[in-house]
Design an enzyme around this catalytic site. Structure first.
Site, PDB file in Angstrom:
ATOM      1  N   PRO A   2       0.702  -1.253   0.069  1.00  0.00           N
ATOM      2  CA  PRO A   2      -0.075   0.037   0.211  1.00  0.00           C
ATOM      3  C   PRO A   2       0.560   1.248  -0.149  1.00  0.00           C
ATOM      4  CG  PRO A   2      -0.606  -1.589   1.733  1.00  0.00           C
ATOM      5  CD  PRO A   2       0.581  -2.052   1.333  1.00  0.00           C
ATOM      6  N   GLU A   3       0.524   2.174  -0.841  1.00  0.00           N
ATOM      7  CA  GLU A   3       1.119   3.532  -1.129  1.00  0.00           C
ATOM      8  C   GLU A   3      -0.033   4.623  -0.495  1.00  0.00           C
ATOM      9  OE1 GLU A   3       3.548   4.122  -4.241  1.00  0.00           O
ATOM     10  OE2 GLU A   3       4.324   2.403  -4.311  1.00  0.00           O
ATOM     11  N   LYS A  59       1.692   6.778   4.903  1.00  0.00           N
ATOM     12  CA  LYS A  59       1.289   5.541   4.868  1.00  0.00           C
ATOM     13  C   LYS A  59       0.616   5.136   6.367  1.00  0.00           C
ATOM     14  CE  LYS A  59       4.771   4.306   1.603  1.00  0.00           C
ATOM     15  NZ  LYS A  59       5.961   3.397   1.210  1.00  0.00           N
ATOM     16  N   ARG A 115       0.383 -11.532   5.315  1.00  0.00           N
ATOM     17  CA  ARG A 115       1.977 -11.435   5.678  1.00  0.00           C
ATOM     18  C   ARG A 115       2.153 -11.083   7.021  1.00  0.00           C
ATOM     19  NH1 ARG A 115       5.475 -10.360   0.685  1.00  0.00           N
ATOM     20  NH2 ARG A 115       7.130 -11.134   2.070  1.00  0.00           N
ATOM     21  N   ARG A 154      20.345  15.344   0.452  1.00  0.00           N
ATOM     22  CA  ARG A 154      20.709  14.026   0.320  1.00  0.00           C
ATOM     23  C   ARG A 154      21.509  14.225  -1.018  1.00  0.00           C
ATOM     24  NH1 ARG A 154      17.401  14.725   3.888  1.00  0.00           N
ATOM     25  NH2 ARG A 154      15.918  12.997   4.719  1.00  0.00           N
ATOM     26  N   ARG A 254      15.138  -0.959  -5.523  1.00  0.00           N
ATOM     27  CA  ARG A 254      13.782  -1.199  -5.964  1.00  0.00           C
ATOM     28  C   ARG A 254      13.942  -0.958  -7.620  1.00  0.00           C
ATOM     29  NH1 ARG A 254       9.787  -0.383  -2.156  1.00  0.00           N
ATOM     30  NH2 ARG A 254       8.656  -1.427  -3.591  1.00  0.00           N
TER      31      ARG A 254
END
Ligand SMILES: [Zn+2]
Length: 263
Positions: A2-3, A59, A115, A154, A254
């Site tokens: 889920p995003e 989230k 899960r 970053r 990813r």
């Protein structure tokens, strides 16, 4: 997994099902999901409380209860909620069951999670996982100047990885970042600190476009015939914008699909 759009869709559902509802009884045996509380204590402490409101940041969901405590919920990899009559058979993989009364009617809301990576945290204090979240692109909007300042710290990371950092923007995952960067025409491998203000504006608008499109798809439910993705999971297929073959690259572990021609 889920995003932001999936969790926002869940928030809307839970608001319809649980806002103003009194929790009559909770049943769970899952010590992992409700940790650090024991399942029995978790169930007992929630009984007789009323759900006042349901918020979302990234989230995470947050249910405010009428004794001042909050129930923070993360859906993990495979969590979702099911609403049904109390007498209906329990759904498979039901981990936590809420028996509710709302407007004089008995209802049931089940948390289902095959899960078991989801979390339910019942607490009076704001947990660090919630406090550490950056602004939510949907609830808070995107301030380009503040986003640029956070990205500049970053330096070495790709823009794709930086967008998925929950302290930069809350709720952006692999799907939303992949789609938004394609919409913006920005290469996902570009260094986060090297992205221009013009590109950042395009990314912000790409994020809004992706989130709204995904939300409309979820709201359509069974009526939505195809998924709302333009490039996610479509490596090797033609780019919907320029027709070039979509490529795949792994960033921060990813898989990311992008168009080598127009991004
Ligand atoms: Zn293209």
């Amino acid at each position: 997994m889920p995003e932001l759009p999936d969790v926002e869709h869940t928030r809307k559902n839970l608001s319809r099902w649980m806002r103003g509802a009194r929790i009559e009884h909770v049943a769970t045996e899952d010590a992992r999901i409700v940790r650090p509380k024991k399942p029995r204590a978790f169930a007992r402490e929630l009984a007789d409380l009323t759900v006042e409101s349901i918020e979302r940041r990234g989230k995470w969901l947050c249910l405010s209860l009428d004794d001042g405590r909050r129930l923070y919920i993360h859906l993990g990899m495979t969590g979702w909620f099911v609403h049904d009559r109390p007498a209906a058979p329990s759904p498979a993989y039901e981990r936590v069951r809420f028996d509710l009364t709302r407007k004089g009617k008995s209802e049931r809301v089940s948390y289902v999670d095959p899960r078991r990576w989801g979390r339910m945290l019942l607490t009076r204090e704001e947990p660090s996982v919630w406090a550490a979240l950056g602004p939510d692109p949907l609830a808070d909007g995107i301030d380009i100047g503040a986003l640029a300042a956070r990205l500049a710290r970053r330096k070495k990371r790709s823009i794709k990885e930086a967008l998925m950092d929950q302290s930069i923007l809350a709720g952006v995952g692999n799907i939303v970042a992949t789609e938004a960067l394609w919409n913006a025409g920005v290469d996902p491998r570009a260094k986060a600190s090297a992205v221009s203000t013009t590109q950042l504006r395009a990314i912000a608008s790409g994020l809004r476009w992706t989130i709204e499109r995904h939300l409309a798809y979820l709201a359509a439910g069974e009526a939505a015939k195809t998924d709302p993705f333009c490039v996610y999971g479509r490596a090797g297929k033609p780019c919907p914008r320029c027709g070039h073959r979509l490529a795949r690259v792994v960033l921060g572990g990813r898989t990311t699909t992008y168009c080598p021609h127009c991004q």
